[in-house]
Design a protein around this motif. Structure first.
Motif, PDB file in Angstrom:
ATOM      1  N   ARG A  43      -2.242   4.039  -4.718  1.00 43.10           N
ATOM      2  CA  ARG A  43      -2.352   5.274  -3.374  1.00 43.10           C
ATOM      3  C   ARG A  43      -2.982   5.688  -2.635  1.00 43.10           C
ATOM      4  NH1 ARG A  43      -0.958  10.853  -6.078  1.00 43.10           N
ATOM      5  NH2 ARG A  43      -0.578  11.186  -3.163  1.00 43.10           N
ATOM      6  N   LYS A  91      10.216   7.455  -3.095  1.00 40.14           N
ATOM      7  CA  LYS A  91       9.566   8.257  -3.810  1.00 40.14           C
ATOM      8  C   LYS A  91      10.374   9.387  -4.019  1.00 40.14           C
ATOM      9  CE  LYS A  91       5.501  10.990  -1.887  1.00 40.14           C
ATOM     10  NZ  LYS A  91       4.075  11.194  -2.107  1.00 40.14           N
ATOM     11  N   GLU A 124      -0.436  -1.186  -5.498  1.00 35.19           N
ATOM     12  CA  GLU A 124       0.642  -0.705  -5.119  1.00 35.19           C
ATOM     13  C   GLU A 124       0.712   0.980  -6.316  1.00 35.19           C
ATOM     14  OE1 GLU A 124       1.399  -3.939  -5.846  1.00 35.19           O
ATOM     15  OE2 GLU A 124       3.185  -4.027  -6.668  1.00 35.19           O
ATOM     16  N   LYS A 125      -0.038   0.454  -6.574  1.00 38.91           N
ATOM     17  CA  LYS A 125       0.179   1.888  -8.134  1.00 38.91           C
ATOM     18  C   LYS A 125      -1.812   2.879  -7.770  1.00 38.91           C
ATOM     19  CE  LYS A 125       2.423   0.396 -10.629  1.00 38.91           C
ATOM     20  NZ  LYS A 125       3.815   1.349 -10.428  1.00 38.91           N
ATOM     21  N   GLY A 173       3.538   1.228  -1.787  1.00 41.49           N
ATOM     22  CA  GLY A 173       4.311   1.736  -3.191  1.00 41.49           C
ATOM     23  C   GLY A 173       5.072   0.749  -4.027  1.00 41.49           C
ATOM     24  N   VAL A 179       2.608   9.647   3.032  1.00 39.59           N
ATOM     25  CA  VAL A 179       2.761   9.567   1.721  1.00 39.59           C
ATOM     26  C   VAL A 179       1.837  10.129   1.200  1.00 39.59           C
ATOM     27  CG1 VAL A 179       3.956   7.064   1.195  1.00 39.59           C
ATOM     28  CG2 VAL A 179       1.785   6.903   1.688  1.00 39.59           C
ATOM     29  N   PRO A 233      -1.859  10.000   0.967  1.00 43.16           N
ATOM     30  CA  PRO A 233      -2.479   8.942  -0.424  1.00 43.16           C
ATOM     31  C   PRO A 233      -4.013   9.627  -0.537  1.00 43.16           C
ATOM     32  CG  PRO A 233      -3.093   8.275   2.272  1.00 43.16           C
ATOM     33  CD  PRO A 233      -1.893   9.268   1.951  1.00 43.16           C
ATOM     34  N   LYS A 234      -4.929   9.020  -1.598  1.00 40.58           N
ATOM     35  CA  LYS A 234      -5.973   9.735  -1.541  1.00 40.58           C
ATOM     36  C   LYS A 234      -7.246   9.028  -1.049  1.00 40.58           C
ATOM     37  CE  LYS A 234      -4.365   9.728  -6.916  1.00 40.58           C
ATOM     38  NZ  LYS A 234      -4.872   8.507  -7.821  1.00 40.58           N
ATOM     39  N   SER A 266       0.358  -0.662   0.154  1.00 45.09           N
ATOM     40  CA  SER A 266      -0.257   0.294  -0.206  1.00 45.09           C
ATOM     41  C   SER A 266       0.491   0.912  -0.006  1.00 45.09           C
ATOM     42  CB  SER A 266      -1.095   0.228   1.061  1.00 45.09           C
ATOM     43  OG  SER A 266      -0.337   0.505   3.037  1.00 45.09           O
TER      44      SER A 266
END
Lengths: 265, 353
Positions: free
Chosen positions: B75, B102, B72-73, A173, B149, B151-152, A171
């Motif tokens: 978000r 990132k 993992e894509k 990435g 990170v 996240p959305k 989760s």
């Protein structure tokens, strides 16, 4: 009341403990005799004999190579068996587990047949991998004997790792491969150590499979268990006992480290 | 356009399953998913994040179909009940883990981690390993790790339920502060109704893999569309203002009357009060010599019979609330529509949420 309770417990404890101690003592006696029967000068002399040096060296080299290969295969197989649901999983588990219950001699015979006279053997021969009656065969025999143990330990190790740790990593990435190296492997550290140690001990101690596939030829495919066997048959007790002692030390260290890692099997 | 849209989601894992799930969220929504154990709530989260592939149905996030996208894509961040902190990393490494993927510049990572840790009051723990932390501390680390990170969507699986009551209250208010500050859209699984009242603006009630009701918090709590939801969450929610603190009691002014509560609050604060319908007693005449502190005069608007119990819909001036009573109580008191009654509530049952 305290004494009565104590007495009841004592009888139960006593009977079970006496069985436990009886066997432990018997084993200890058997192991001990290996160390006390030979004279130490004999052992010291034998250990520097060319045959023993050859055998010890070959055992260590083939042992390290086959253990490395075993782990290279056991990690993905153990992980797949622990995490994935796939068609034929039960079948795969039975087949990979089977050599545990197989007599080593039979396993050796099977390997001799497949590497000797089938298209698999012909193909491997053509790329320079001849396993029949060669030193490569020693490593191959050790590999197939130890692999099922390593797979089992790795599977149960991964079973105990919460898949949510891996979910979290994904989760955030990271791909499945990255997650495997960043999370699964470090968390499986103890299991990997245990599995490596047990595999090494199995590799070093493999006799039947090596004898059938690689042959037990003097100073050619001679590893420690073969040395023990050959010398027993000549009646050379000194050499036999010496290789026995070396093998015993290796397996004792292996079990000691394995117990320390506290991994299920 | 909706932010998150779940359409007709079906998933069957044998022991646990989901059927016909429809959820629509706007950006900044805070959805509380409530339901008994085994209702498929965790399965819902793990489908949204992508660990299970649904048998049927689509999931859209910000207008994009993500049903077949790798986790993992997506978000989407997740916080688990047991926090699932990586034991071989320090607190700092746990929080920085997602960022490292990132952000390559070490200095930027350190700055961001320090800022997030300060906001969650864990900056003094960064060098420790997770196993040495208390539950509340671990919870904040897990939250920091998910939020850093950006996240959305943030998913939380009972993030507060392993905490002791005091820590839970503190964690709840910290969570409210952090989330409202970051405008993150959240789905929060809980079995504690206080979490929903305190944090959520939307609620979904789950039972046996099905969604029983989904909607705005007020709507679901005020107008349960079925008995299960009514039993599970049915409570009257009232908005009010704290007027007075006296001898351990809090006196709250709601629209048409005053309520006395045992819960603590500060004078002048706007609060939301919850009263569960089974905690209200109804009398026909004004009760005398009674220990309860709240006696409210109300009118019977409606009597709904439901098997052995009845729901009385009462109205005190403009404030409506419902009461559960036994069927025979209605006969005994000879209750009819438009009767005047007195609703009696103990101060301990008036909960400030």
């Amino acid at each position: 009341m305290g004494i009565r309770a104590l007495r009841k417990i004592s009888f139960f404890h006593l009977s079970f403990l006496s069985v436990t101690f009886f066997i432990t003592l018997l084993l200890l006696l058997a192991i001990g005799s290996l160390f006390f029967v030979p004279s130490w000068e004999d052992v010291a002399q034998n250990i520097w004999s060319p045959e023993m040096r050859y055998s010890l060296r070959l055992s260590l080299i083939t042992g390290f190579i086959s253990t490395a290969l075993v782990m290279l295969f056991a990690l993905p197989i153990g992980y797949a068996l622990s995490r994935f649901h796939f068609w034929g999983k039960g079948f795969v588990k039975t087949i990979t587990d089977m050599p545990v219950a197989f007599p080593e001699l039979v396993l050796g015979l099977c390997l001799l047949l497949v590497f000797g006279s089938t298209f698999v053997g012909d193909f491997l021969n053509s790329i320079g991998l001849n396993f029949v009656f060669t030193r490569k065969g020693v490593a191959a025999a050790q590999f197939f004997t130890a692999l099922p143990y390593a797979i089992r330990i790795m599977k149960s190790t991964f079973d105990y790792i919460d898949p949510r740790m891996e979910f979290i990593s994904r989760s955030l990435g990271y791909s499945q491969f990255e997650t495997f190296f960043n999370v699964s492997l470090p968390l499986a550290k103890n299991g990997i150590l245990a599995s490596t140690v047990i595999s090494f001990a199995r590799c070093i101690g493999t006799f039947g499979t090596v004898l059938i596939l690689a042959g037990g030829s003097y100073m050619k495919t001679e590893v420690l268990p073969i040395t023990l066997y050959l010398n027993i048959s000549y009646g050379n007790m000194g050499m036999a006992l010496t290789s026995g002692i070396v093998l015993m030390v290796v397996s004792f260290l292996a079990i000691f480290i394995f117990e320390k890692t506290e991994v299920g099997f | 356009m909706s932010f998150l849209k779940i359409e007709d989601l079906h998933l069957n894992l044998g022991e646990f399953f989901l059927q016909e799930i429809f959820i629509t969220l706007q950006q900044g929504d805070y959805l509380a998913v409530i339901g008994p154990t085994g209702a498929g709530k965790t399965l819902l989260l793990e489908s949204i994040i992508g660990f299970w592939k649904p048998d049927r149905g689509r999931i859209h996030l910000v207008g994009k179909d993500i049903t077949d996208e790798l986790p993992e894509k997506r978000r989407i961040g997740i916080v688990y009940q047991d926090y699932a902190l990586l034991p071989h990393f320090t607190v700092y490494e746990n929080i920085a883990y997602g960022l490292k993927k990132k952000e390559k510049e070490k200095k930027r990572i350190r700055e961001k981690v320090n800022r997030m840790a300060a906001a969650l009051q864990i900056d003094h723990l960064l060098h420790r390993t997770p196993t040495t932390l208390s539950g509340g501390e671990q919870q904040r680390v897990a939250l920091a790790r998910a939020l850093i990170v950006e996240p959305k969507l943030l998913l939380m699986d009972e993030p507060l339920s392993a905490l002791d009551p005091q820590t839970r209250r503190e964690a709840r208010s910290l969570l409210r502060k952090i989330i409202s500050g970051s405008h993150t859209t959240v789905i929060h699984i809980t079995h504690d109704l206080d979490d929903a009242w305190a944090l959520a603006n939307k609620v979904a009630i789950f039972k046996d893999g099905k969604m029983m009701q989904f909607g705005l918090l007020q709507d679901v709590f005020h107008c349960p569309t079925n008995r299960f939801v009514a039993d599970f969450v049915g409570a009257t929610l009232l908005e009010g203002k704290v007027e007075e603190r006296k001898e351990g009691f809090t006196i709250i002014h709601v629209d048409d009357f005053h309520l006395v509560s045992l819960d603590e609050s500060t004078i002048g604060e706007s609060v939301r009060v919850a009263i569960r319908p089974e905690n209200i007693v109804v009398c026909k005449s004004i009760p005398k010599d009674i220990s309860a502190q709240n006696i409210i005069r109300a009118k019977v608007e409606e009597i709904l019979s439901e098997g052995t119990t009845c729901v009385l819909c009462l109205k005190a001036n403009h404030t409506a609330f419902s009461v559960f009573v036994a069927n025979n109580a209605v006969e005994r008191l000879d209750l009819k529509q438009n009767d005047a009654v007195y609703a009696v509530i103990k101060a301990s049952n008036v909960r400030i949420v």
